[in-house]
Scaffold this motif. Structure first.
Motif, mmCIF file in Angstrom:
data_model
loop_
_atom_site.group_PDB
_atom_site.id
_atom_site.type_symbol
_atom_site.label_atom_id
_atom_site.label_comp_id
_atom_site.label_asym_id
_atom_site.label_seq_id
_atom_site.Cartn_x
_atom_site.Cartn_y
_atom_site.Cartn_z
ATOM 1 N N ASP A 29 0.805 -1.218 0.000
ATOM 2 C CA ASP A 29 0.000 0.000 0.000
ATOM 3 C C ASP A 29 0.841 1.272 0.000
ATOM 4 O O ASP A 29 0.314 2.365 -0.188
ATOM 5 C CB ASP A 29 -0.983 0.013 1.172
ATOM 6 C CG ASP A 29 -0.296 -0.062 2.530
ATOM 7 O OD1 ASP A 29 0.951 -0.217 2.558
ATOM 8 O OD2 ASP A 29 -0.983 0.017 3.563
ATOM 9 N N ASP A 30 2.153 1.156 0.198
ATOM 10 C CA ASP A 30 3.034 2.321 0.146
ATOM 11 C C ASP A 30 4.440 1.881 -0.245
ATOM 12 O O ASP A 30 5.264 1.568 0.616
ATOM 13 C CB ASP A 30 3.068 3.047 1.490
ATOM 14 C CG ASP A 30 3.857 4.357 1.410
ATOM 15 O OD1 ASP A 30 4.358 4.696 0.304
ATOM 16 O OD2 ASP A 30 3.980 5.045 2.437
ATOM 17 N N PRO A 31 4.756 1.849 -1.551
ATOM 18 C CA PRO A 31 6.074 1.396 -2.003
ATOM 19 C C PRO A 31 7.219 2.273 -1.517
ATOM 20 O O PRO A 31 8.384 1.876 -1.594
ATOM 21 C CB PRO A 31 5.963 1.468 -3.538
ATOM 22 C CG PRO A 31 4.504 1.482 -3.830
ATOM 23 C CD PRO A 31 3.865 2.173 -2.668
ATOM 24 N N ARG A 32 6.898 3.469 -1.001
ATOM 25 C CA ARG A 32 7.956 4.349 -0.492
ATOM 26 C C ARG A 32 8.430 3.921 0.888
ATOM 27 O O ARG A 32 9.486 4.375 1.349
ATOM 28 C CB ARG A 32 7.450 5.789 -0.421
ATOM 29 C CG ARG A 32 7.088 6.396 -1.771
ATOM 30 C CD ARG A 32 6.343 7.694 -1.585
ATOM 31 N NE ARG A 32 5.116 7.483 -0.824
ATOM 32 C CZ ARG A 32 4.291 8.440 -0.427
ATOM 33 N NH1 ARG A 32 4.587 9.709 -0.722
ATOM 34 N NH2 ARG A 32 3.200 8.177 0.239
ATOM 35 N N LEU A 33 7.654 3.072 1.577
ATOM 36 C CA LEU A 33 8.032 2.617 2.907
ATOM 37 C C LEU A 33 9.027 1.476 2.769
ATOM 38 O O LEU A 33 8.678 0.361 2.372
ATOM 39 C CB LEU A 33 6.794 2.164 3.690
ATOM 40 C CG LEU A 33 7.062 1.648 5.114
ATOM 41 C CD1 LEU A 33 7.742 2.726 5.947
ATOM 42 C CD2 LEU A 33 5.759 1.205 5.776
#
Length: 266
Positions: A29-33
């Motif tokens: 849900d958040d590839p930046r994490l």
């Protein structure tokens, strides 16, 4: 045969385990994490490059964490992933599907032969993050291998490589010597504990035929969640000491990691 297990981390993410070693962490849900410190370093060094899409070749795929990050932060980036374990790739695709509109192509080939098939000057960046049994394969540490990496890189292109070593860092020193024979402008990033030789751990190397954007790289590394230092030039050479580069005839895989009884994200 490689043992692959996808483990729920209890925080909405998934850990890709290979042969008992944590290989990737994916947050759909958040590839930046990004959880693993060395992947944060790889991402930070990529962020230091000028804005816009990048043509990237990845050697090693696992959970495709970094390709997902790039697809999110630099939409439209064409990416080729060289990952010989087709079963691993299929398991990841089935359980951790790639985002819509991605331009990520995974080829079921090893890094050496896969790179050999790529055209000259066809990539802005080559990322080497390949492990087998927790070790960087010997064929990916030699001067002939990095000569082929340079062939594939465009002028001014960037090599990023993740490796791991014992506190004495002698394998890292020889690896750096292999790289710098071909790509003379180099830098290295590691946590303070690893850099000071206090524990086994990962180091990310950056190299290019042209000067690196060191100011931007330093700034981006300082923004990560870890206490890390970017060394370059004579400072890096002094830190590692003199070493002979690896040739194909005397190549060695990186040292075995210590036994870990239990792994957790936090």
């Amino acid at each position: 045969m490689t043992s692959v297990e996808l483990v729920d981390d209890g925080s909405g993410g998934t850990v890709v385990m290979m042969d008992g070693h944590p290989q990737s962490h994916v947050q759909l849900d958040d590839p930046r994490l990004i959880v693993f410190e060395y992947v944060q370093f790889l991402a930070a060094l990529l962020d230091a490059l000028p804005e816009g899409p990048l043509v990237v070749t990845h050697v090693g795929g696992a959970g495709l964490t970094l390709p997902r990050y790039l697809a999110h932060t630099r939409p439209g980036s064409p990416q080729v992933v060289l990952e010989p374990d087709a079963d691993l790739t299929q398991a990841v695709r089935d359980q951790l599907p790639l985002p819509r509109g991605h331009r990520i192509r995974v080829r079921p080939v090893d890094g050496r032969s896969g790179l050999r098939a790529l055209a000259e000057s066809s990539a802005d960046v080559v990322v080497v993050d390949a492990f087998a049994g927790g070790r960087v394969p010997a064929e990916l540490v030699t001067t002939p291998w990095f000569t082929d990496v340079r062939r594939v890189l465009r002028p001014g292109g960037l090599l990023l490589m993740n490796t791991a070593d014992e506190p004495n860092r002698r394998h890292l020193a020889r690896l750096h010597a292999s790289i710098s024979e071909v790509l003379p402008h180099t830098a290295a990033v590691a946590t303070s504990e690893v850099r000071k030789g206090r524990r086994f751990g990962n180091t990310v190397l950056a190299a290019s035929a042209q000067p690196l954007p060191l100011e931007a790289m330093t700034r981006r590394i300082a923004m990560t969640a870890f206490s890390a230092t970017l060394l370059h030039g004579p400072q890096l050479t002094r830190s590692l000491g003199s070493a002979q580069p690896f040739g194909d005839e005397d190549a060695q895989a990186s040292p075995e990691p210590p036994v870990v009884d239990r792994w957790r994200v936090r």
